[in-house]
Design an enzyme around this catalytic site. Structure first.
Site, PDB file in Angstrom:
ATOM      1  N   GLY A 234       0.848  -1.202   0.000  1.00 37.25           N
ATOM      2  CA  GLY A 234       0.000   0.000   0.000  1.00 37.25           C
ATOM      3  C   GLY A 234       0.871   1.235   0.000  1.00 37.25           C
TER       4      GLY A 234
ATOM      5  N   VAL B 131      -0.492   7.033   3.628  1.00 39.80           N
ATOM      6  CA  VAL B 131       0.204   6.602   4.845  1.00 39.80           C
ATOM      7  C   VAL B 131       1.480   5.838   4.479  1.00 39.80           C
ATOM      8  CG1 VAL B 131       0.061   5.038   6.819  1.00 39.80           C
ATOM      9  CG2 VAL B 131      -1.786   6.609   6.331  1.00 39.80           C
TER      10      VAL B 131
ATOM     11  N   VAL C 268      -2.935  -0.712   3.586  1.00 43.00           N
ATOM     12  CA  VAL C 268      -3.934  -0.571   2.517  1.00 43.00           C
ATOM     13  C   VAL C 268      -5.179   0.131   3.058  1.00 43.00           C
ATOM     14  CG1 VAL C 268      -3.082  -2.598   1.286  1.00 43.00           C
ATOM     15  CG2 VAL C 268      -4.914  -2.869   2.966  1.00 43.00           C
TER      16      VAL C 268
ATOM     17  N   PRO D 191     -11.910   1.160   3.767  1.00 44.86           N
ATOM     18  CA  PRO D 191     -13.076   2.044   3.649  1.00 44.86           C
ATOM     19  C   PRO D 191     -14.317   1.465   4.333  1.00 44.86           C
ATOM     20  CG  PRO D 191     -12.758   0.815   1.611  1.00 44.86           C
ATOM     21  CD  PRO D 191     -11.615   0.451   2.509  1.00 44.86           C
TER      22      PRO D 191
ATOM     23  N   LEU E 288      -8.761   3.999  16.673  1.00 43.69           N
ATOM     24  CA  LEU E 288     -10.144   4.390  16.319  1.00 43.69           C
ATOM     25  C   LEU E 288     -10.653   5.486  17.250  1.00 43.69           C
ATOM     26  CD1 LEU E 288     -12.484   1.338  15.661  1.00 43.69           C
ATOM     27  CD2 LEU E 288     -11.603   2.989  14.055  1.00 43.69           C
TER      28      LEU E 288
ATOM     29  N   CYS F 288     -10.724   9.598   6.920  1.00 41.59           N
ATOM     30  CA  CYS F 288     -10.759   8.718   8.099  1.00 41.59           C
ATOM     31  C   CYS F 288     -11.781   9.044   9.177  1.00 41.59           C
ATOM     32  CB  CYS F 288      -9.367   8.648   8.701  1.00 41.59           C
ATOM     33  SG  CYS F 288      -8.238   7.815   7.572  1.00 41.59           S
TER      34      CYS F 288
END
Ligand code: NAD
Ligand code: UGA
Length: 460
Positions: free
Chosen positions: A10, A14, A91, A94, A222, A277
């Site tokens: 990825g 990031v 990666v 979504p 999170l 995000c």
């Protein structure tokens, strides 16, 4: 075991900057970024540094220093996975668009396909590092996939979430507030944690590296995003209250933020937060809480998103009602399309939603943004609304040549250059009456009014 080779799957916002800094600080480790997207890898390898797929202040200097030395970009995913002792998964994760949890849960199909591929092509033991933001207990799922697809090798899973913000990514990576590394409590798990700690120790003080169990690390990421977004919705909710009471949101934010227990960061009112995000991570948190039947908790966090949409909608409504009431010429110039300054990323930018609201009322507009291209604008509007007619909204190259067609300027992104524009000249060129809807409160209301503008700031 020593780490001589790292592979990162990825090469996005990031993976690119993070691996560039790891390679810069660890010249003895060979770091290779791989991606399914061949065009992206070609751009990372481009000699024209303005073509790098990620725009981030300071990034191209680091790429110049390390690319070809110990940082490489490749499409040969299998070989680079097998060569490396440590593999970062960076990666996209979504929101799911179908199946169980649709509209809320994180779609882990890209993470899971990386795990399958690692299991398939590896011929030696590996340490797998979750860099992507994932729901709590994802590492367990990764472990199961690896075991199911390759029972002969040993895989250690670490969680090492990324906290960089776009636009300040290089600074955030070079001087991180903290690095979190979660791992298993077993002897092998602790060894793997130490190997990753050593990579960060090349530039991060030991006291800023926190080691935790896997679940704490996953959940911390999170919830850190949820806390940040919560502050923005809190200040944005107060901006509406200010508009009804005569208080000024910038003054209120300053007064609140000077309380050392609260602090001044993330109290800047806006048209609503964007970015790839905050929304997806809060939706994911809401989903996790609902799955555990914690409905009051789920409703609490979901309210952040309801306020965010409300802020975009009421800002759009303000523009629409002014046009209708004043029978203005219906041609707006939008300043800023990226979700914040100093990035070319437009994911979930408030600009897309505001433009879509204006288009629903048949309002015509053009856009100026220093980093975003026209194709991106077309893609963004089309993805939000499949009825969008291509090129209804277009990018202009500079605002001075366009401004004579409009009598409304709408500021959505806080690019520094907007503040230093020659606003007197712009006023003279614009149709009258000339309005500014400043969605970021970046201009001085009194100066704008002295020039002759009708000025609307948020929460003033
Ligand atoms: P991105 O979309 O910019 O990059 C992801 C890349 O992964 C894409 O280039 C895609 O082609 C590639 N990819 C997907 N599946 C692949 C596969 N199987 N093999 C090889 N390549 C594959 O995403 P991003 O913004 O870099 O975010 C990545 C993760 O990091 C997400 O989980 C996000 O939540 C998290 N995160 C993002 C930010 C940010 O500021 N963007 C900050 C912190 C954390
Ligand atoms: C955010 C977090 O800040 C990072 O720590 C995290 O790693 C990242 O999400 C992620 O996980 O993707 P980012 O979205 O890149 O970073 O940028 P922010 O600076 O957080 O801004 C997000 C949105 O909030 C932008 O639209 C910004 O303009 C808006 N914002 C920010 C406000 O409206 N007011 C503020 O006071 C601050």
């Amino acid at each position: 075991m020593n780490i001589n080779k790292i592979c990162c799957i990825g090469a996005g916002y990031v993976g690119g900057p993070t691996m560039a800094v790891i390679a810069q600080k660890n010249p003895d480790i060979q770091v290779t970024l791989v991606d399914l997207n061949k065009e992206k890898i070609d751009l990372w390898n481009s000699d024209d540094y303005s073509e790098l797929p990620v725009y981030e202040p300071g990034l191209s200097d680091v790429i110049k220093e390390v690319r070809g030395r110990n940082l490489f970009f490749s499409n040969d995913i299998d070989k680079n996975i097998d060569d490396a002792e440590m593999i970062f998964i960076s990666v996209n994760t979504p929101t799911k668009t179908e199946g169980e949890g649709k509209g809320y849960a994180a779609d882990l199909k890209y993470v899971e396909s990386c795990a399958k591929q690692i299991a398939k092509v590896s011929k030696s033991n590996k340490i797998i590092v979750e860099k992507s933001t994932v729901p709590v207990r994802t590492s367990e799922k990764i472990k199961e996939i690896l075991k199911l697809n390759n029972n002969n090798l040993e895989f250690q899973i670490l969680s090492n979430p990324e906290f960089l913000a776009e636009g300040t990514a290089m600074r955030d990576l070079q001087i991180p507030d903290r690095v979190i590394i979660g791992g298993d409590n077993s002897v092998e798990g602790k060894l793997a944690v130490n190997l990753l700690v050593n990579i960060y120790l090349a530039w991060v003080p030991r006291e800023n590296i926190i080691t935790t169990n896997l679940w704490s690390s996953e959940l911390s990421k999170l919830t850190a995003n949820a806390f940040l977004a919560q502050r923005i919705s809190s200040i944005n909710s107060l901006s509406e209250l200010c508009e009804h009471t005569g208080a000024n949101i910038d003054e209120v934010a300053k007064a609140i933020g000077m309380d050392s227990r609260i602090g001044p960061s993330f109290l800047k009112t806006s048209v609503g937060f964007g970015g790839s995000c905050f929304q997806k991570d809060i939706l994911n948190l809401v989903y996790i809480a609902r799955s555990l039947e914690l409905n009051i908790i789920a409703d609490y966090w979901e309210q952040i998103l309801i306020v965010n949409k409300h802020q975009r909608d009421r800002f759009s409504e303000k523009i629409i009602s002014t046009i209708e009431k004043e029978s203005l010429i219906n041609n707006i110039l939008i300043l800023g399309w990226s979700f914040k300054k100093n990035t070319n990323d437009t994911r979930e930018s408030a600009a897309i939603y505001v433009a879509n609201n204006l288009l629903a009322k048949k309002i015509e507009m053009s856009v100026f943004d220093p980093q975003v291209n026209n194709m991106q604008i077309q893609n963004d509007l089309k993805s939000l609304n499949s009825d969008y007619i291509e090129n209804s909204v277009n990018l202009v190259k500079d605002i001075y040549s366009e401004i004579s067609k409009s009598n409304i300027i709408v500021i959505i992104t806080e690019w520094d250059e907007f503040v230093s524009y020659d606003w007197e000249y712009i006023f003279q060129k614009m149709k009258k009456p000339a309005y500014i809807f400043d969605g970021r409160n970046i201009l001085d209301r009194e100066i704008m009014q002295e020039i002759g503008f009708l000025y609307f700031g948020i929460g003033k």
